[in-house]
Design a protein around this motif. Structure first.
Motif, PDB file in Angstrom:
ATOM      1  N   LEU A  32       0.760  -1.136  -0.039  1.00 21.86           N
ATOM      2  CA  LEU A  32       0.055  -0.112   0.133  1.00 21.86           C
ATOM      3  C   LEU A  32       0.781   1.187   0.042  1.00 21.86           C
ATOM      4  N   VAL A  33       0.496   2.198  -0.777  1.00 22.02           N
ATOM      5  CA  VAL A  33       1.247   3.473  -0.833  1.00 22.02           C
ATOM      6  C   VAL A  33       0.061   4.678  -0.920  1.00 22.02           C
ATOM      7  N   LYS A  34       0.315   5.691  -0.004  1.00 21.27           N
ATOM      8  CA  LYS A  34      -0.605   6.681  -0.075  1.00 21.27           C
ATOM      9  C   LYS A  34       0.054   8.020   0.319  1.00 21.27           C
ATOM     10  N   ARG A  35      -0.156   8.811  -0.721  1.00 25.69           N
ATOM     11  CA  ARG A  35       0.678  10.098  -0.646  1.00 25.69           C
ATOM     12  C   ARG A  35      -0.444  11.310  -0.551  1.00 25.69           C
ATOM     13  N   PHE A  36      -0.249  12.265   0.291  1.00 25.20           N
ATOM     14  CA  PHE A  36      -1.063  13.409   0.395  1.00 25.20           C
ATOM     15  C   PHE A  36      -0.428  14.611  -0.285  1.00 25.20           C
ATOM     16  N   ASN A  88       4.238  20.523   0.202  1.00 25.79           N
ATOM     17  CA  ASN A  88       3.627  19.659   1.424  1.00 25.79           C
ATOM     18  C   ASN A  88       3.220  18.375   1.054  1.00 25.79           C
ATOM     19  N   GLU A  89       3.915  17.604  -0.065  1.00 26.07           N
ATOM     20  CA  GLU A  89       3.576  16.165  -0.200  1.00 26.07           C
ATOM     21  C   GLU A  89       4.212  15.374   0.919  1.00 26.07           C
ATOM     22  N   VAL A  90       3.242  14.363   1.153  1.00 31.47           N
ATOM     23  CA  VAL A  90       3.647  13.596   2.431  1.00 31.47           C
ATOM     24  C   VAL A  90       3.425  12.197   1.853  1.00 31.47           C
ATOM     25  N   LEU A  91       4.434  11.290   2.213  1.00 27.41           N
ATOM     26  CA  LEU A  91       4.280   9.857   2.177  1.00 27.41           C
ATOM     27  C   LEU A  91       3.524   9.457   3.161  1.00 27.41           C
ATOM     28  N   ALA A  92       2.502   9.003   3.238  1.00 29.92           N
ATOM     29  CA  ALA A  92       1.829   8.662   4.686  1.00 29.92           C
ATOM     30  C   ALA A  92       1.909   7.160   4.841  1.00 29.92           C
ATOM     31  N   VAL A  93       1.678   6.360   3.693  1.00 28.48           N
ATOM     32  CA  VAL A  93       1.997   5.129   3.722  1.00 28.48           C
ATOM     33  C   VAL A  93       2.864   4.543   2.806  1.00 28.48           C
ATOM     34  N   ASP A  94       3.844   3.855   3.003  1.00 23.91           N
ATOM     35  CA  ASP A  94       5.025   3.771   2.179  1.00 23.91           C
ATOM     36  C   ASP A  94       5.289   2.305   1.749  1.00 23.91           C
ATOM     37  N   GLY A  95       4.513   1.970   0.817  1.00 30.83           N
ATOM     38  CA  GLY A  95       4.892   0.288   0.468  1.00 30.83           C
ATOM     39  C   GLY A  95       4.671  -0.741   1.625  1.00 30.83           C
ATOM     40  N   LEU A  96       3.383  -0.553   2.233  1.00 25.70           N
ATOM     41  CA  LEU A  96       3.152  -1.286   3.682  1.00 25.70           C
ATOM     42  C   LEU A  96       2.534  -2.673   3.313  1.00 25.70           C
ATOM     43  N   ASP A  97       3.086  -3.732   3.714  1.00 24.50           N
ATOM     44  CA  ASP A  97       2.479  -4.994   3.718  1.00 24.50           C
ATOM     45  C   ASP A  97       1.831  -5.306   4.987  1.00 24.50           C
ATOM     46  N   GLY A 128       5.087   5.390   7.890  1.00 21.27           N
ATOM     47  CA  GLY A 128       4.374   4.632   7.066  1.00 21.27           C
ATOM     48  C   GLY A 128       4.773   3.229   6.570  1.00 21.27           C
ATOM     49  N   ARG A 129       5.358   2.773   7.606  1.00 22.32           N
ATOM     50  CA  ARG A 129       5.987   1.421   7.369  1.00 22.32           C
ATOM     51  C   ARG A 129       5.858   0.797   8.774  1.00 22.32           C
ATOM     52  N   ILE A 130       5.766  -0.637   8.708  1.00 17.50           N
ATOM     53  CA  ILE A 130       5.878  -1.295  10.102  1.00 17.50           C
ATOM     54  C   ILE A 130       6.967  -1.544  10.459  1.00 17.50           C
ATOM     55  N   ILE A 131       7.451  -1.109  11.616  1.00 13.75           N
ATOM     56  CA  ILE A 131       8.923  -1.180  11.994  1.00 13.75           C
ATOM     57  C   ILE A 131       9.027  -2.294  13.244  1.00 13.75           C
ATOM     58  N   LEU A 132       7.879  -2.449  13.864  1.00 18.30           N
ATOM     59  CA  LEU A 132       7.849  -3.475  14.915  1.00 18.30           C
ATOM     60  C   LEU A 132       6.496  -4.316  14.446  1.00 18.30           C
ATOM     61  N   ASP A 133       6.991  -5.759  15.199  1.00 15.00           N
ATOM     62  CA  ASP A 133       5.665  -6.542  14.786  1.00 15.00           C
ATOM     63  C   ASP A 133       5.942  -7.621  15.919  1.00 15.00           C
ATOM     64  N   PHE A 134       5.138  -7.688  17.002  1.00 11.95           N
ATOM     65  CA  PHE A 134       5.322  -8.582  17.928  1.00 11.95           C
ATOM     66  C   PHE A 134       4.193  -9.347  17.930  1.00 11.95           C
ATOM     67  N   ASP A 135       4.365 -10.826  18.255  1.00  5.16           N
ATOM     68  CA  ASP A 135       3.053 -11.700  18.289  1.00  5.16           C
ATOM     69  C   ASP A 135       2.955 -11.696  19.839  1.00  5.16           C
ATOM     70  N   GLN A 136       2.073 -12.739  19.928  1.00 11.72           N
ATOM     71  CA  GLN A 136       1.613 -12.519  21.618  1.00 11.72           C
ATOM     72  C   GLN A 136       2.422 -13.194  22.428  1.00 11.72           C
ATOM     73  N   GLN A 137       3.313 -13.781  22.327  1.00 13.37           N
ATOM     74  CA  GLN A 137       4.169 -14.365  23.115  1.00 13.37           C
ATOM     75  C   GLN A 137       5.145 -13.191  23.484  1.00 13.37           C
ATOM     76  N   ALA A 138       5.755 -12.513  22.362  1.00 10.57           N
ATOM     77  CA  ALA A 138       6.693 -11.488  22.639  1.00 10.57           C
ATOM     78  C   ALA A 138       5.729 -10.357  23.370  1.00 10.57           C
ATOM     79  N   LYS A 139       4.736 -10.208  23.153  1.00  6.75           N
ATOM     80  CA  LYS A 139       4.019  -9.095  23.475  1.00  6.75           C
ATOM     81  C   LYS A 139       3.859  -9.303  25.182  1.00  6.75           C
ATOM     82  N   ARG A 140       3.570 -10.414  25.663  1.00  6.82           N
ATOM     83  CA  ARG A 140       3.539 -10.894  26.780  1.00  6.82           C
ATOM     84  C   ARG A 140       4.782 -10.236  27.762  1.00  6.82           C
ATOM     85  N   ARG A 141       5.776 -10.292  27.234  1.00  7.24           N
ATOM     86  CA  ARG A 141       7.128  -9.931  27.979  1.00  7.24           C
ATOM     87  C   ARG A 141       7.367  -8.565  27.797  1.00  7.24           C
TER      88      ARG A 141
END
Lengths: 320, 302
Positions: free
Chosen positions: A64-68, A74-83, A282-295
């Motif tokens: 996904l890419v979305k620019r404003f 004032n061009e902003v790259l709000a979402v930058d090739g997000l999966d 605009g990118r996912i920089i961290l992604d924790f699953d349940q187990q990682a999240k618990r800690r």
């Protein structure tokens, strides 16, 4: 069971995250940090845990890419090739500072602001070009502003009847069916706000918290494939926010709804849901699953955030 | 006030009540201030009149009149919903264009006389005569029946799924879109329906007064608003039935009030628009004045 103590590995610096975009490790058994005394709706959930990872994703966002303000200074790259892939029944919390792209991502998914490029799939169906009102057949939404999710001048039962027909053709049958009132009353009773006896009161008479609870109920009245919560407790006082979060957990858990929740509150993001993702630029920089999240603690999260993004963090993100 | 003035006011209140019901759909249901009505009222009159002078049955002529009104409203709705032009401006644009269109419809003339032409009133005049009623009341009788029928139809509509979607479109478009309603569609249909009623009203007015005139629509929106706010101020109903009925009641009371004002020696007929505008302003600020007074009283008690 739900509050089973989490054994932290020894040593301070545990790598809690997994690379952005990685598949969730598995469907966790517990949807929410439990309010005292609440039991999971169904024990079977634990059994199906391993199967979940192999299931087709309920939501998939591809590149996904979305620019404003395209073509201006004032061009902003709000979402930058997000999966992003979200498994059925998964409850994902999304955090990130202002301008990280959280709301833009929600807009791409809900159809309010379709992406410039990339594709969105819900349950395998390509909905990228579907207008917002058509996607409503698949998506239930709750907004940040408690007044946004209901019609003030219409009665409680009329509002619920509108929600009861989400994604269906509206013709010349009665707007509020006689038999529906019982369904509405039963649904309202679980709020414990006495609204079940006030079906014909205009919603404008309710408080913000009551209206947000009602909106949540309406969003799930017809089971959505996807529930989108956009900072839905941010505008409420702490006590009311707690009540609305309890209700959220209850509904999500019972119906095992696939849920995306944006929050600015790190503690909330850690306590609730199966998975936590952090957006930055605009990118996912961290992604924790349940187990990682618990800690995870808020401090860990901050350290991770600084390490990954080297960015500044707003006070609001820290203090929530 | 003479008997003639009274029946005239009653008659006008009921026939323009149909127009006020149309304005209610845009102004109150859709929250869409629609000035198209100043053009769609003479549009209905023009279409009906040209039909009648070309030999169409007067009753039948109401259908193309309403269809034309619907189309005009749908254009305004589309300008707003599809082309994203501000609603007020969209309606002014349509209204302006309708001036030219109305003259075209009337064959290049600014008016059409319907003297000695058949009208929908004939059977009612005969009926009134047979019943020994004053013939002046026959139009009122017909308009009463029509106003009652249209009122009932609107109440029914607003209670259907579609009507509820219309109400929600006016109240909270963001919310109703998230629940699967295409608000572009509801706006286009809603404004269309509204103007169909206004055109119906215009067609009946033309047949009643014996002429269609391109300028007969001036001030329609203000009169419609006046009827609505007068009805709301007097009856203050919150339920759908009460709200719709009070529009027609408001229209009749408004026309009676105007007739009364004009029967005073001081006023002349051209003062009508000033009196109406003042009345609307008064009715619109009334709730605020009431609230302020209540607040003051509350402070005094505390």
């Amino acid at each position: 069971m739900l509050e089973a103590p989490v054994k932290l590995p020894e040593g301070e610096d545990v790598d809690l995250g997994r690379p952005a975009g990685a598949e969730p490790a598995g469907r966790p058994a517990v949807a929410c940090a439990p309010p005292a005394g609440r039991k999971p709706a169904n024990g079977e959930d634990v059994v199906s845990e391993d199967a979940a990872a192999d299931e087709a994703p309920m939501l998939e966002a591809r590149q996904l890419v979305k620019r404003f303000n395209l073509g201006t200074v004032n061009e902003v790259l709000a979402v930058d090739g997000l999966d992003l892939k979200v498994a059925p029944g998964e409850y994902v919390c999304i955090i990130g500072s202002n301008g990280a792209g959280k709301s833009t991502l929600m807009g791409c998914i809900s159809g309010t602001s379709p992406p410039d490029s990339g594709r969105t799939f819900i349950e395998g169906q390509d909905v990228t070009v579907w207008p917002e009102h058509r996607r409503a057949s698949l998506i239930g939404r709750v907004f940040q502003d408690p007044l946004s999710g209901t019609c003030a001048s219409m009665t409680i039962e009329e509002n619920m009847a509108l929600a009861f027909r989400r994604g269906r053709r509206r013709g010349f049958r009665r707007g509020v069916g006689r038999a529906e009132r019982d369904i509405f009353r039963a649904a309202l009773a679980r709020l414990d706000l006495g609204l079940e006896d006030r079906l014909t009161d205009p919603v404008g008479l309710l408080s913000g918290g009551q209206r947000q609870s009602l909106t949540l109920l309406m969003a799930t009245l017809v089971r959505p494939k996807l529930l989108l919560l956009d900072e839905h407790t941010a505008a409420l006082d702490p006590k009311t926010a707690g009540l609305v979060m309890d209700l959220t957990c209850g509904l999500v858990e019972e119906e095992r709804l696939t849920t995306l929740m944006i929050t600015h509150n790190m503690q909330q993001a850690i306590s609730f849901g199966h998975r936590l993702i952090m957006l930055h630029q605009g990118r996912i920089i961290l992604d924790f699953d349940q187990q990682a999240k618990r800690r995870l603690t808020v401090r860990d999260l901050l350290r991770q955030f600084q390490g990954s993004a080297m960015g500044q963090i707003s006070d609001r993100l820290v203090l929530g | 006030m003479t008997f003639y003035a009274f029946t005239g006011a009653l008659e006008q209140g009921l026939v323009y009540g149909l127009m006020a019901l149309g304005v209610f759909i845009t102004f109150r249901v859709l929250d869409f201030p629609d000035l198209t009505v100043d053009g769609s009222l003479p549009l209905g009159a023009a279409v009906s009149s040209i039909c009648i002078t070309s030999g169409v049955d007067p009753w039948l002529s109401l259908l193309p009149a309403m269809a034309a009104g619907f189309l005009a409203g749908a254009v305004t709705g589309a300008l707003t919903a599809k082309l994203k032009i501000l609603h007020l401006l969209s309606s002014i644009l349509t209204m302006t264009a309708l001036y030219s269109i109305n003259i075209r419809i009337m064959g290049g003339r600014p008016n059409i006389a319907l003297i000695n032409q058949p009208s929908v009133f004939e059977p009612f005049r005969a009926l009134a005569a047979a019943l020994g009623l004053n013939v002046w009341l026959s139009s009122s009788l017909l308009f009463l029946v029509m106003a009652a029928a249209v009122t009932t139809a609107i109440i029914w509509l607003l209670r259907t799924e579609f009507g509820q979607a219309l109400l929600a479109t006016g109240d909270n478009p963001k919310m109703i879109t998230s629940l699967g309603v295409d608000t572009q569609f509801t706006i286009i249909i809603g404004v269309g329906l509204s103007n169909a009623l206004v055109a119906l009203s215009g067609a009946l007015v033309a047949q009643n007064q014996g002429a269609a005139d391109v300028t007969m629509g001036v001030g329609t929106i203000v009169a419609g608003l006046a009827s609505i706010v007068v009805g709301e101020t007097i009856f203050g109903s919150r339920r759908i039935v009460g709200r719709v009925v009070s529009v027609v009641m408001g229209s009749v009371i408004y026309r009676l009030a105007i007739a009364l004002a004009l029967s005073l020696e001081y006023f002349q007929p051209s003062d009508l628009n000033f009196v109406t505008a003042s009345l609307v302003v008064l009715a619109l600020v009334m709730p605020k004045i009431k609230a302020l007074a209540q607040k003051r009283r509350g402070v005094a008690h505390a």
